[in-house]
Design an enzyme around this catalytic site. Sequence first.
Site, PDB file in Angstrom:
ATOM      1  N   GLY A  85       0.853  -1.131   0.235  1.00 58.04           N
ATOM      2  CA  GLY A  85      -0.175   0.034  -0.032  1.00 58.04           C
ATOM      3  C   GLY A  85       0.765   1.163  -0.007  1.00 58.04           C
ATOM      4  N   THR A  96       6.603  -6.850  -0.544  1.00 56.35           N
ATOM      5  CA  THR A  96       7.021  -7.753   0.111  1.00 56.35           C
ATOM      6  C   THR A  96       7.709  -8.885  -1.030  1.00 56.35           C
ATOM      7  OG1 THR A  96       5.444  -7.994   1.951  1.00 56.35           O
ATOM      8  CG2 THR A  96       6.560 -10.057   1.571  1.00 56.35           C
ATOM      9  N   LYS A 111      10.574  -8.042   3.446  1.00 52.91           N
ATOM     10  CA  LYS A 111       9.622  -7.089   3.771  1.00 52.91           C
ATOM     11  C   LYS A 111      10.306  -5.773   3.538  1.00 52.91           C
ATOM     12  CE  LYS A 111       5.795  -7.706   5.799  1.00 52.91           C
ATOM     13  NZ  LYS A 111       4.712  -7.581   6.968  1.00 52.91           N
ATOM     14  N   ASP A 132      -4.090  -8.938  14.640  1.00 49.71           N
ATOM     15  CA  ASP A 132      -4.537  -9.024  13.444  1.00 49.71           C
ATOM     16  C   ASP A 132      -4.490 -10.243  12.747  1.00 49.71           C
ATOM     17  OD1 ASP A 132      -5.557  -7.665  11.103  1.00 49.71           O
ATOM     18  OD2 ASP A 132      -3.559  -7.275  10.058  1.00 49.71           O
TER      19      ASP A 132
END
Length: 691
Positions: free
Chosen positions: A46, A51, A67, A165
């Site tokens: 975003g 990655t 990453k 998450d």
Amino acid sequence: MICCLNPDCPNPLNPNGKKLCQTCSTPLVQLLRNRFRVIQVLSDEGGFGRTYLSEDTDKLNERCVIKQLAPKFQGTWSQKKAMDLFAEEAKRLQELGEHPQIPTLLAYFRQDNCLYLVQQFINGENLLKELQQRKAYRPGEIQAILLDLLPVLQFIHDRGVIHRDIKPENIIRNRKDGRLSLIDFGSSKQLTAKVQKKIGTSIGSHGYSPLEQIRDGKACPASDLFALGATCFHLLTGTSPFQLWMEYGYGWVNNWREYLRSPLNPELDLILDKLLQKDIQQRYQSADEVIAQLTPKQPLALPPAGQSSGKLPVTQTPLLPAKSALLRNIVLVSAVLLLFGFGGSWYQQYRRVQTILLSRLNQYHNNSDKSEALVQPQNMTLNNTIALANTIQGHEKSVVSIAISPDGTTIASSGDRDPLEKPPQEGLRTIKLWNAATGEEIRTLEGHSQKVNVVAITPDGTTLVSGSDDKTIKLWNLATAKEIRTLEGHSDSIQALAISPDGKTLVSGSDDNTIKVWNLATGRLMRTLIGHTFWVRSVAISPDGRTLASGSFDKTIKIWDLAKGKAIRTFSGNANTITSIAFSPDGMILASASRDRTIKLWNLATGEEIRTLVGHANTVTSIAFSPNGKTLATASRDRTIKLWNLSTGEEIRTLVGHADTVTSVAFSSDGKTLVSGSEDNTIKIWRLSGQ
């Protein structure tokens, strides 16, 4: 091919040998940090980076994941937040990556104004992609997912970390063994009083994250459990919790059953309903609670013919007709309603009747003795009988290590303290001595300033040795409980101890990556063995006293000539860190346990692997040979102890009863007693015959 590291490049793949990207003219980096070759984009983050799939040239081009953080708006709040989360993820992976279902951190560095995090590559697909391919999961598969992931959550929660998450995209199924791995710890938080009380920025995914996390920025273990429940709901129904949240807010959790294609079995229905409670107080508070509900006690087979009648051994339970009848009623009522209907929607009628019956079933569960231990027979051809003789309670926190005196009369145990306790309460860094026959506490030994990781007793039964996080080893008079001396020399925690059969030599393994050999009578350090590249967590001395074996987090086992202090050979066939090792009584076999859930048996003379024992559902923590060399006992984070037939490699029995990780197992010298210690704060004494 080589990948352009410009996160905005629309076509980043380039042929090998190119200096500039063919699409955006950005200089191509052949090797990040002179080690990692980036070969493919896996996902876009975003605007903050990407990655990548990469190769580690230092490890024979082994695959890894990189990453990248390349924020566009320097000096902004968004950039700072992204950098904080990125650093947090690296820190968490470093802390938690020892678990086989969490990626290991390989590197974290800055290069060309970007931050890079390199982690272990999990070869598989995430559960969202699986769902897209298959549309929905069966109830049995959901239960399997819960049983695979709940121990991982308990592991991170025990270490004070909340993931925050959990969703299908962050769960990957390994193609090799089917195990599930939990990824993306960028949103994780340390569970401290400050974090729990402070209202902060909400982090998580709408629909999966609970109300307290999205609205107040608060998160605790129960928050992760809600997310796990929402994930299971998504996989079970094919309906996205995010879409439901967009339309109904948190109202959907009150009616989640309406999205089912068919009713669930009663146990799974109860579990999902409690996971999805909007009110945090009504939810499960720990992963352990859910596991306990998922793995109810099962009735055992009746005693073999010829066994004397009378009171059942404590490891056996009679059939449970009340529970069976309730379950049978639920099934019958459900079938009738499904076939004929009784006015209104079938589902409403089904739920009314089911709720009544389930409440009775729940009441039955609540009245059951949850501490009762079981023995689950696997191979009834062997005539061994095992009974739980006693459960000792007395440690304030986890039982970390146990040892039995040679005469079998005394058990020594070391206990953990609460790592979050500030200041630490006195008396929790203790060693306790117990009467093995009665289970009564004899005395408590205090002296270490930090956690006592390991205890051992000399072959003559006169001396107790203890190793601690305080970097010292203490020798105690077992009869008087008086400290004899303190050995100093290690620069980090002592994690393993072994005493030679003649009682003259002590060997210690430490997180300083070294092994030290001591004269037990004088306390003099004789030599330091260097060769492991990571923590040494297990040591063992052969029955003839000539050979030393050591196991390490560097995934190797080293065999040493104890007298000369020289390495003889290295066993390197393990896929993960070595947690425990032991010599067979004849000295011909070395057994090793690993975080990959396996136990390996090695031919000590040739260094060849004899066989691999597979059966535990989580990390194997401790192993012990029976004195006759016929049986191997293994303990695990899956809360069980397994007994194995060494001549065939078959599993003989599974001992079930501990409510948390079994940390240590030991046989008495006559082979008639097995003692186990656990993170459930208890010690269990098992009596065996036929050994």
